[in-house]
Design a protein around this motif. Structure first.
Motif, PDB file in Angstrom:
ATOM      1  N   ARG A  14       0.817  -1.207   0.000  1.00 26.66           N
ATOM      2  CA  ARG A  14       0.000   0.000   0.000  1.00 26.66           C
ATOM      3  C   ARG A  14       0.849   1.255   0.000  1.00 26.66           C
ATOM      4  NH1 ARG A  14      -5.271  -0.095   3.431  1.00 26.66           N
ATOM      5  NH2 ARG A  14      -5.630  -1.526   1.715  1.00 26.66           N
ATOM      6  N   HIS A  15       0.614   2.058  -0.997  1.00 31.47           N
ATOM      7  CA  HIS A  15       1.307   3.334  -1.090  1.00 31.47           C
ATOM      8  C   HIS A  15       0.312   4.420  -0.701  1.00 31.47           C
ATOM      9  CE1 HIS A  15       4.173   6.233  -2.984  1.00 31.47           C
ATOM     10  NE2 HIS A  15       3.068   6.933  -3.122  1.00 31.47           N
ATOM     11  N   ILE A  16       0.622   5.133   0.374  1.00 29.49           N
ATOM     12  CA  ILE A  16      -0.290   6.187   0.836  1.00 29.49           C
ATOM     13  C   ILE A  16      -0.089   7.425  -0.039  1.00 29.49           C
ATOM     14  CG2 ILE A  16      -1.022   7.572   2.820  1.00 29.49           C
ATOM     15  CD1 ILE A  16      -1.293   4.596   3.420  1.00 29.49           C
ATOM     16  N   THR A  53       8.559  -4.399  -4.371  1.00 25.55           N
ATOM     17  CA  THR A  53       8.736  -3.070  -4.927  1.00 25.55           C
ATOM     18  C   THR A  53       7.380  -2.384  -5.044  1.00 25.55           C
ATOM     19  OG1 THR A  53      10.561  -3.972  -6.196  1.00 25.55           O
ATOM     20  CG2 THR A  53       9.806  -1.781  -6.797  1.00 25.55           C
ATOM     21  N   CYS A  54       7.307  -1.184  -4.525  1.00 28.43           N
ATOM     22  CA  CYS A  54       6.065  -0.436  -4.601  1.00 28.43           C
ATOM     23  C   CYS A  54       5.782  -0.100  -6.063  1.00 28.43           C
ATOM     24  CB  CYS A  54       6.169   0.839  -3.775  1.00 28.43           C
ATOM     25  SG  CYS A  54       4.745   1.914  -3.960  1.00 28.43           S
ATOM     26  N   PRO A  55       4.575  -0.466  -6.567  1.00 28.27           N
ATOM     27  CA  PRO A  55       4.269  -0.216  -7.970  1.00 28.27           C
ATOM     28  C   PRO A  55       4.097   1.279  -8.266  1.00 28.27           C
ATOM     29  CG  PRO A  55       2.352  -1.095  -6.833  1.00 28.27           C
ATOM     30  CD  PRO A  55       3.476  -1.119  -5.852  1.00 28.27           C
ATOM     31  N   GLU A  56       3.920   2.046  -7.228  1.00 25.31           N
ATOM     32  CA  GLU A  56       3.635   3.471  -7.401  1.00 25.31           C
ATOM     33  C   GLU A  56       4.915   4.304  -7.481  1.00 25.31           C
ATOM     34  OE1 GLU A  56       0.599   4.351  -7.889  1.00 25.31           O
ATOM     35  OE2 GLU A  56       0.938   6.512  -8.015  1.00 25.31           O
ATOM     36  N   CYS A  57       5.839   4.033  -6.561  1.00 28.37           N
ATOM     37  CA  CYS A  57       7.025   4.898  -6.512  1.00 28.37           C
ATOM     38  C   CYS A  57       8.330   4.101  -6.582  1.00 28.37           C
ATOM     39  CB  CYS A  57       7.009   5.751  -5.244  1.00 28.37           C
ATOM     40  SG  CYS A  57       7.261   4.804  -3.752  1.00 28.37           S
ATOM     41  N   GLU A  58       8.215   2.798  -6.725  1.00 31.27           N
ATOM     42  CA  GLU A  58       9.375   1.929  -6.867  1.00 31.27           C
ATOM     43  C   GLU A  58      10.270   1.848  -5.644  1.00 31.27           C
ATOM     44  OE1 GLU A  58      11.208   2.868 -10.590  1.00 31.27           O
ATOM     45  OE2 GLU A  58       9.689   1.763 -11.702  1.00 31.27           O
ATOM     46  N   LEU A 152       4.938   6.055   4.570  1.00 29.92           N
ATOM     47  CA  LEU A 152       3.990   6.197   3.472  1.00 29.92           C
ATOM     48  C   LEU A 152       3.598   4.851   2.884  1.00 29.92           C
ATOM     49  CD1 LEU A 152       5.463   9.275   1.597  1.00 29.92           C
ATOM     50  CD2 LEU A 152       3.501   9.206   3.114  1.00 29.92           C
ATOM     51  N   HIS A 153       4.123   3.817   3.477  1.00 24.88           N
ATOM     52  CA  HIS A 153       3.826   2.494   2.941  1.00 24.88           C
ATOM     53  C   HIS A 153       3.297   1.550   4.003  1.00 24.88           C
ATOM     54  CE1 HIS A 153       6.575   3.991  -0.192  1.00 24.88           C
ATOM     55  NE2 HIS A 153       5.786   3.311  -0.986  1.00 24.88           N
ATOM     56  N   GLY A 154       2.612   0.558   3.543  1.00 27.18           N
ATOM     57  CA  GLY A 154       2.152  -0.487   4.436  1.00 27.18           C
ATOM     58  C   GLY A 154       2.023  -1.778   3.644  1.00 27.18           C
TER      59      GLY A 154
HETATM   60 ZN   LIG Z   1       5.350   3.809  -2.925  1.00 29.34          ZN
END
Ligand SMILES: [Zn+2]
Length: 160
Positions: A14-16, A53-58, A152-154
């Motif tokens: 989860r990317h906040i 890896t966060c798909p939003e911000c890597e 910012l992540h979970g």
């Molecule tokens: Zn992210």
């Protein structure tokens, strides 16, 4: 589609996007996020660390994954504790009502157990639902570390 595959577990990274509290008299908290679904493999025994890896911000997030047996054991313990909390809640509540409702003879104060039972009622009233939800949702995956924007992540459990 969300069919459970043995030895794996689905989690959402989860990317906040934003977390805002607005309003003056009635405060409303609005959180928006974006989830990326991953399937991670469980170790045969013990625990291991996987990198997601966060798909939003890597950003790369480290997650700790526990084996199936240990995960189930922890979830069971949480549910048992939830059940015990309900039991203590009922007993403490019954006692507090019973003692609190008595008319005491002159110069006699309530037993020391009375304040303890009142405190127990409040504590277990909060703890029982928390433990229950944690036990239901527990999937043995926890976020270890996320460099820089960690808050910012979970890593959230995914039902399936
Ligand atoms: Zn992210």
């Amino acid at each position: 589609m969300n069919r459970p595959i043995p030895g794996t577990v689905q989690v959402a990274v989860r990317h906040i996007l934003s977390d805002r509290t607005t309003g003056f008299l009635t405060r409303t908290r609005r959180i928006t996020w974006r989830d990326g679904i991953y399937r991670v493999r469980r170790p045969a025994s013990g625990k291991h660390t996987v990198e997601l890896t966060c798909p939003e911000c890597e950003a790369s997030l480290l997650a700790e994954v526990r084996d199936e047996a240990r995960t189930r054991r922890t979830a069971t313990i949480l549910l048992v504790l939830a059940a015990l909390s309900v039991l203590v809640l009922l007993m403490a509540f019954g006692y507090a009502v019973h003692e609190g409702g008595k008319t005491l003879p002159e110069g006699q104060s309530l037993p020391t157990l009375f304040p303890i039972s009142v405190v127990s009622v409040f504590v277990t009233f909060v703890a029982a639902p928390v433990l229950f939800l944690r036990g239901r949702r527990y999937n043995g995956v926890s976020m270890l570390d996320a460099p820089k924007p960690r808050r910012l992540h979970g890593i959230m459990p995914v039902r399936g």
